[in-house]
Design an enzyme around this catalytic site. Structure first.
Site, PDB file in Angstrom:
ATOM      1  N   GLY A  44       1.016  -1.371  -0.315  1.00  0.00           N
ATOM      2  CA  GLY A  44      -0.023  -0.381  -0.435  1.00  0.00           C
ATOM      3  C   GLY A  44       0.412   0.852   0.384  1.00  0.00           C
ATOM      4  N   THR A  70      -5.982  -3.311  -1.902  1.00  0.00           N
ATOM      5  CA  THR A  70      -5.805  -1.974  -2.262  1.00  0.00           C
ATOM      6  C   THR A  70      -4.547  -1.525  -3.364  1.00  0.00           C
ATOM      7  OG1 THR A  70      -5.322  -1.312   0.208  1.00  0.00           O
ATOM      8  CG2 THR A  70      -7.922  -0.779  -0.970  1.00  0.00           C
ATOM      9  N   GLY A  71      -3.973  -2.775  -2.302  1.00  0.00           N
ATOM     10  CA  GLY A  71      -2.633  -2.055  -2.585  1.00  0.00           C
ATOM     11  C   GLY A  71      -1.653  -2.564  -4.648  1.00  0.00           C
ATOM     12  N   ASP A  91      -3.642 -12.625   3.598  1.00  0.00           N
ATOM     13  CA  ASP A  91      -4.991 -12.138   3.947  1.00  0.00           C
ATOM     14  C   ASP A  91      -4.519 -12.602   5.112  1.00  0.00           C
ATOM     15  OD1 ASP A  91      -7.036 -11.892   5.297  1.00  0.00           O
ATOM     16  OD2 ASP A  91      -7.765 -11.974   3.395  1.00  0.00           O
ATOM     17  N   LEU A 106       0.170  -2.930   9.026  1.00  0.00           N
ATOM     18  CA  LEU A 106      -0.276  -2.392   8.458  1.00  0.00           C
ATOM     19  C   LEU A 106      -1.274  -2.397   7.491  1.00  0.00           C
ATOM     20  CD1 LEU A 106       2.787  -0.782   8.942  1.00  0.00           C
ATOM     21  CD2 LEU A 106       2.006   1.121   6.886  1.00  0.00           C
ATOM     22  N   TYR A 176     -10.837  -0.682  14.422  1.00  0.00           N
ATOM     23  CA  TYR A 176      -9.104  -0.928  14.419  1.00  0.00           C
ATOM     24  C   TYR A 176      -8.925  -0.783  15.921  1.00  0.00           C
ATOM     25  CZ  TYR A 176      -7.488   0.948   9.584  1.00  0.00           C
ATOM     26  OH  TYR A 176      -7.041   1.187   8.411  1.00  0.00           O
TER      27      TYR A 176
HETATM   28  O1  LIG Z   1      -7.362  -7.532   4.319  1.00  0.00           O
HETATM   29  C1  LIG Z   1      -6.567  -6.343   3.945  1.00  0.00           C
HETATM   30  C2  LIG Z   1      -6.902  -4.795   3.313  1.00  0.00           C
HETATM   31  C3  LIG Z   1      -5.753  -4.028   3.121  1.00  0.00           C
HETATM   32  N1  LIG Z   1      -4.342  -4.866   2.463  1.00  0.00           N
HETATM   33  C4  LIG Z   1      -3.623  -4.457   2.029  1.00  0.00           C
HETATM   34  O2  LIG Z   1      -2.514  -3.020   2.989  1.00  0.00           O
HETATM   35  C5  LIG Z   1      -2.973  -2.228   2.403  1.00  0.00           C
HETATM   36  C6  LIG Z   1      -2.788  -1.003   2.533  1.00  0.00           C
HETATM   37  O3  LIG Z   1      -2.522   0.395   2.112  1.00  0.00           O
HETATM   38  P1  LIG Z   1      -3.067   1.283   1.549  1.00  0.00           P
HETATM   39  O4  LIG Z   1      -1.984   1.994   0.151  1.00  0.00           O
HETATM   40  O5  LIG Z   1      -4.431   0.901   1.074  1.00  0.00           O
HETATM   41  O6  LIG Z   1      -3.489   2.747   2.710  1.00  0.00           O
HETATM   42  P2  LIG Z   1      -2.807   3.053   3.539  1.00  0.00           P
HETATM   43  O7  LIG Z   1      -1.335   3.028   3.270  1.00  0.00           O
HETATM   44  O8  LIG Z   1      -3.103   4.591   3.426  1.00  0.00           O
HETATM   45  O9  LIG Z   1      -3.320   2.654   4.659  1.00  0.00           O
HETATM   46  C7  LIG Z   1      -2.140   2.376   6.053  1.00  0.00           C
HETATM   47  O10 LIG Z   1      -2.427   3.596   6.587  1.00  0.00           O
HETATM   48  C8  LIG Z   1      -3.296   3.878   7.618  1.00  0.00           C
HETATM   49  C9  LIG Z   1      -3.557   2.900   8.291  1.00  0.00           C
HETATM   50  O11 LIG Z   1      -5.259   2.747   8.786  1.00  0.00           O
HETATM   51  C10 LIG Z   1      -4.027   1.771   7.388  1.00  0.00           C
HETATM   52  O12 LIG Z   1      -4.189   0.474   7.487  1.00  0.00           O
HETATM   53  C11 LIG Z   1      -2.510   1.664   6.322  1.00  0.00           C
HETATM   54  O13 LIG Z   1      -2.451   0.306   5.679  1.00  0.00           O
HETATM   55  C12 LIG Z   1      -2.420  -2.490   1.242  1.00  0.00           C
HETATM   56  O14 LIG Z   1      -1.652  -2.356   0.015  1.00  0.00           O
HETATM   57  C13 LIG Z   1      -3.657  -4.178   0.620  1.00  0.00           C
HETATM   58  O15 LIG Z   1      -3.721  -4.727  -0.413  1.00  0.00           O
HETATM   59  C14 LIG Z   1      -3.741  -6.296   3.007  1.00  0.00           C
HETATM   60  O16 LIG Z   1      -3.029  -7.095   2.804  1.00  0.00           O
HETATM   61  N2  LIG Z   1      -5.591  -7.227   3.360  1.00  0.00           N
END
Ligand SMILES: O=c1ccn([C@@H]2O[C@H](COP(=O)(O)OP(=O)(O)O[C@H]3OC[C@@H](O)[C@H](O)[C@H]3O)[C@@H](O)[C@H]2O)c(=O)[nH]1
Length: 201
Positions: A44, A70-71, A91, A106, A176
């Site tokens: 992410g 989302t990443g 996951d 994260l 959270y």
């Molecule tokens: O179930 C999930 C959901 C999401 N993810 C991953 O977690 C990552 C989240 O990254 P994003 O770019 O969406 O978000 P951010 O980097 O802004 O969030 C970050 O900062 C804010 C915190 O609240 C989040 O927990 C942290 O990930 C993504 O790579 C997504 O694929 C998982 O691996 N498992």
């Protein structure tokens, strides 16, 4: 040895025990002074920048576990194939067993459009995912940092918010990790941990 203690405020008995010893693998002759670091959600926005920073240190080995909700692998493309870097599609609601010294947790959908997409799954990620990572930290003797969100305060009426302020909280904020959510786990195991809450202006 576990000891019974009385909690002064409500008279409840709690059990305190010394923290588990770190994994013996850390001290084995195969351990090459590298720090092995797991970053969940490392594909992410924040995670991938954290990985860039961690990889600057040649003593660090970095493992990213991400389900790519989302990443994107694109955020990590400069590290793919690097001998000190590993990327796992995983996951966090499922257990993960890797030998690491530090965990940055994260992994979570971070913005409303994504965390509202499947609210039950979001709560599972926050609760089960966090418990899985705390369990991993305990099992392998790793330090852990849990990333939370300013959404734990919902639409706050006070600025800045202290841990004493409960806020106007919505479901994502409830799910959270926050101090009191993981407090009982951490207190039970006397585990070194940090919880940080992000707020973007
Ligand atoms: O179930 C999930 C959901 C999401 N993810 C991953 O977690 C990552 C989240 O990254 P994003 O770019 O969406 O978000 P951010 O980097 O802004 O969030 C970050 O900062 C804010 C915190 O609240 C989040 O927990 C942290 O990930 C993504 O790579 C997504 O694929 C998982 O691996 N498992």
């Amino acid at each position: 040895m576990a000891q019974k203690e009385t909690n002064g405020s409500n008279g409840e008995h709690t059990t305190s025990r010394p923290p588990p010893t770190p994994s013996p693998l850390r001290f084995s002759k195969f351990f090459q002074a590298n720090l092995r670091i797991l970053v969940t959600g490392g594909a992410g926005f924040i995670g991938s920048h954290l990985v860039d920073k961690l990889m600057e240190n040649e003593k660090h080995e970095v493992i990213v576990a991400d389900n790519f909700f989302t990443g994107s692998k694109d955020n990590l493309k400069k590290w793919i194939g690097h001998p000190r870097f590993e990327l796992i599609r995983h996951d966090v609601t499922q257990p993960l067993l890797v030998e690491v010294d530090q965990i940055y947790h994260l992994a979570c959908p971070a913005s409303p459009i994504f965390y509202k997409h499947n609210p039950v799954k979001t709560i599972k990620t926050n609760v089960i995912g966090t418990l899985n990572m705390l369990g991993l930290a305990k099992r392998v003797g790793a330090r852990i940092l849990l990333t939370s969100t300013s959404e734990v305060y919902g639409d706050p009426l006070e600025h800045p918010q202290t841990e004493a302020y409960w806020g106007n909280v919505n479901p994502i904020g409830e799910g959270y990790p926050r101090g009191e959510h993981t407090h009982s786990w951490v207190r039970h195991y006397s585990w070194p941990h940090f919880i940080t809450e992000f707020e973007f202006q």
